[in-house]
Write a protein that holds these residues in place. Structure first.
Motif, short mmCIF file in Angstrom:
data_model
loop_
_atom_site.label_atom_id
_atom_site.label_comp_id
_atom_site.label_asym_id
_atom_site.label_seq_id
_atom_site.Cartn_x
_atom_site.Cartn_y
_atom_site.Cartn_z
N TRP A 62 -1.43 -24.90 -8.89
CA TRP A 62 -0.88 -23.94 -7.95
C TRP A 62 -1.97 -22.75 -8.18
O TRP A 62 -3.11 -22.90 -8.80
N ALA A 63 -1.83 -21.78 -7.20
CA ALA A 63 -2.87 -20.69 -7.21
C ALA A 63 -1.99 -19.42 -7.46
O ALA A 63 -0.98 -19.38 -7.05
N ILE A 64 -2.79 -18.31 -7.96
CA ILE A 64 -2.30 -17.04 -8.04
C ILE A 64 -3.25 -16.04 -7.12
O ILE A 64 -4.29 -16.45 -6.75
N THR A 65 -2.52 -14.84 -7.13
CA THR A 65 -3.29 -13.66 -6.57
C THR A 65 -2.83 -12.34 -7.21
O THR A 65 -1.64 -12.45 -7.50
N PHE A 66 -3.51 -11.39 -7.11
CA PHE A 66 -3.07 -9.89 -7.37
C PHE A 66 -2.63 -9.27 -6.18
O PHE A 66 -2.23 -8.10 -6.33
N ASP A 67 -2.90 -9.75 -5.21
CA ASP A 67 -2.88 -8.96 -3.69
C ASP A 67 -2.23 -9.79 -2.70
O ASP A 67 -2.88 -10.87 -2.52
N ASP A 68 -0.99 -9.49 -2.12
CA ASP A 68 -0.58 -10.27 -0.89
C ASP A 68 0.09 -9.45 0.06
O ASP A 68 1.31 -9.60 0.23
N PRO A 69 -0.60 -8.44 0.49
CA PRO A 69 0.05 -7.65 1.55
C PRO A 69 0.57 -8.08 2.94
O PRO A 69 1.51 -7.53 3.05
N GLN A 70 0.14 -9.43 3.14
CA GLN A 70 0.61 -9.70 4.47
C GLN A 70 2.01 -10.16 4.25
O GLN A 70 2.77 -10.31 5.12
N ILE A 71 2.32 -10.69 3.07
CA ILE A 71 3.66 -11.40 3.13
C ILE A 71 4.54 -10.12 2.21
O ILE A 71 5.69 -10.31 2.57
N LEU B 111 15.24 -12.68 3.27
CA LEU B 111 14.26 -12.94 4.10
C LEU B 111 13.50 -12.11 4.72
O LEU B 111 14.04 -10.85 4.72
N SER B 112 12.21 -12.26 5.03
CA SER B 112 11.43 -11.42 5.54
C SER B 112 10.53 -11.81 6.76
O SER B 112 10.01 -13.10 6.37
N ALA B 113 10.40 -11.34 7.89
CA ALA B 113 9.81 -11.81 9.12
C ALA B 113 8.41 -11.46 8.82
O ALA B 113 7.91 -10.10 8.77
N LEU B 114 7.34 -12.22 8.93
CA LEU B 114 5.91 -12.08 8.87
C LEU B 114 5.51 -11.43 10.25
O LEU B 114 5.82 -12.02 11.17
N THR B 115 4.76 -10.30 10.29
CA THR B 115 4.08 -10.00 11.37
C THR B 115 2.74 -9.86 11.58
O THR B 115 2.18 -10.19 12.74
N ASP B 116 1.87 -10.06 10.53
CA ASP B 116 0.47 -9.92 10.35
C ASP B 116 -0.09 -11.08 9.75
O ASP B 116 0.15 -11.14 8.46
N ASN C 258 4.00 -17.12 12.70
CA ASN C 258 5.56 -17.05 13.29
C ASN C 258 6.56 -17.54 12.14
O ASN C 258 7.53 -18.08 12.95
N ALA C 259 6.35 -17.04 11.01
CA ALA C 259 7.29 -17.33 9.89
C ALA C 259 8.15 -16.41 9.17
O ALA C 259 7.91 -15.31 9.39
N THR C 260 9.31 -16.82 8.75
CA THR C 260 10.20 -15.95 8.09
C THR C 260 10.05 -16.79 6.69
O THR C 260 10.11 -17.68 6.40
N VAL C 261 9.86 -15.84 5.60
CA VAL C 261 10.05 -16.07 4.22
C VAL C 261 10.99 -15.73 3.58
O VAL C 261 11.46 -14.58 3.77
N SER C 262 11.30 -16.52 2.53
CA SER C 262 12.20 -16.14 1.48
C SER C 262 11.46 -15.51 0.15
O SER C 262 10.22 -16.17 -0.11
N LEU C 263 11.71 -14.46 -0.17
CA LEU C 263 11.04 -13.63 -1.35
C LEU C 263 11.63 -13.58 -2.67
O LEU C 263 12.91 -13.53 -2.57
N PHE C 264 10.94 -13.85 -3.53
CA PHE C 264 11.82 -14.08 -4.97
C PHE C 264 10.50 -13.09 -5.97
O PHE C 264 9.27 -13.14 -5.74
N GLU C 265 11.32 -12.43 -6.76
CA GLU C 265 10.73 -11.45 -7.96
C GLU C 265 11.12 -11.91 -9.21
O GLU C 265 12.46 -11.94 -9.21
N LEU C 266 10.52 -11.92 -10.02
CA LEU C 266 10.86 -11.93 -11.69
C LEU C 266 10.27 -10.90 -12.30
O LEU C 266 8.80 -10.75 -12.63
N PRO C 267 10.87 -9.62 -12.78
CA PRO C 267 10.33 -8.64 -13.47
C PRO C 267 9.89 -9.07 -14.81
O PRO C 267 10.36 -10.13 -15.46
N VAL C 268 8.72 -8.40 -15.20
CA VAL C 268 7.93 -8.90 -16.60
C VAL C 268 8.46 -7.69 -17.55
O VAL C 268 7.67 -6.74 -17.48
N GLU C 269 9.08 -8.20 -18.61
CA GLU C 269 9.38 -7.06 -19.58
C GLU C 269 8.35 -7.29 -20.81
O GLU C 269 7.87 -8.31 -21.06
N GLY C 270 8.30 -5.98 -21.52
CA GLY C 270 7.34 -6.04 -22.74
C GLY C 270 5.97 -6.32 -22.59
O GLY C 270 5.40 -7.17 -22.90
#
Length: 179
Positions: free
Chosen positions: A72-81, A152-157, A167-179
Motif C-alpha cells: 500500500w501507499a500513504i500520503t499526508f496530503d490528499d486535497p483533490q479527493i 459519496l463525493s464527486a471529484l471535480t479536480d 470523472n469518478a465518485t468516491v466513497s470516503l472512509f475515516e478512522l479517528p486516532v485516539e491517544g
C-alpha cells in the motif's frame, strides 16, 4: 512440536520491490474485473508514481516470511479527493493490494492498526481512505475494520490523479486516532 507460524512484519518497500508491487497491482485489477461489474478496475499505474513514492518512503509492504503479502501507499496530503477536509491532520492510505495467496487472512485490519500507530507517531488525528464508486463489499469490509463511512463525493479536480479517479465518485472512509 515447533510452530512454523511467521508473524507478519511491516516494512518500508524498497526500489527492489517495484516489480512485485506492479505484479500485485495487476493481480488486484484482475480480481476487481472478475468479481463485480460495479467495481472500477484499477488502471495500469505509472511506474514513475510508484518510484517517487518509494524514494519518499511512502510505499509499504506486509511481509510473511520472505513473501510480500500486501502493499500500500500513504500520503499526508490528499486535497483533490478530500477537499476542505484535507486541512485535518491525517494519514491517507491508497492502493492496498493483497497477494492472492494471502487473501482472507485479515491483513487489512493489520494495516489499519499499523496506520493508526503511524498516524499517532506523526501527530495525525485521522486515518483515511477512499474507494471508487459505491462498492458495498468494500464499504462493509472497511467499516468492519473500524472506519466510518462518510458517503459519496464527486471529484471535480482530478488532474494528475491516476486514471480511475477521472470523472469518478468516491466513497470516503475515516478512522479517528485516539491517544
Amino acid at each position: 512440536m515447533a510452530s512454523s507460524y511467521t508473524a507478519p512484519q511491516i516494512l518500508s518497500s524498497t526500489p527492489a520491490d517495484i516489480d512485485e508491487i506492479f505484479r500485485l497491482y495487476r493481480l488486484a485489477a484482475a480480481y476487481q474485473a472478475a468479481t463485480s461489474r460495479a467495481t472500477v478496475v484499477w488502471p495500469d499505474f505509472k511506474r514513475e508514481l510508484v518510484a517517487q513514492e518509494l524514494v519518499e518512503g511512502r510505499q509499504w509492504k506486509l511481509m510473511v516470511g520472505d513473501t510480500i503479502a500486501c502493499v500500500w501507499a500513504i500520503t499526508f496530503d490528499d486535497p483533490q479527493i478530500w477537499g476542505a477536509r484535507n486541512a485535518d491532520p491525517a494519514v491517507y492510505v491508497h492502493r492496498i493490494a493483497t497477494n492472492p495467496d494471502f487473501r482472507g487472512q485479515g491483513f487489512v485490519a493489520t494495516i489499519v492498526q499499523w496506520a493508526k500507530d503511524y498516524a499517532r507517531q506523526h501527530q495525525k488525528k485521522f486515518v483515511r481512505l477512499d474507494t471508487i464508486g459505491e462498492n458495498h463489499g468494500l464499504i462493509a469490509h472497511y467499516t468492519a475494520c473500524g472506519f466510518t463511512y462518510l458517503g459519496l463525493s464527486a471529484l471535480t479536480d482530478t488532474v494528475g490523479l491516476p486514471a480511475h479517479y477521472h470523472n469518478a465518485t468516491v466513497s470516503l472512509f475515516e478512522l479517528p486516532v485516539e491517544g
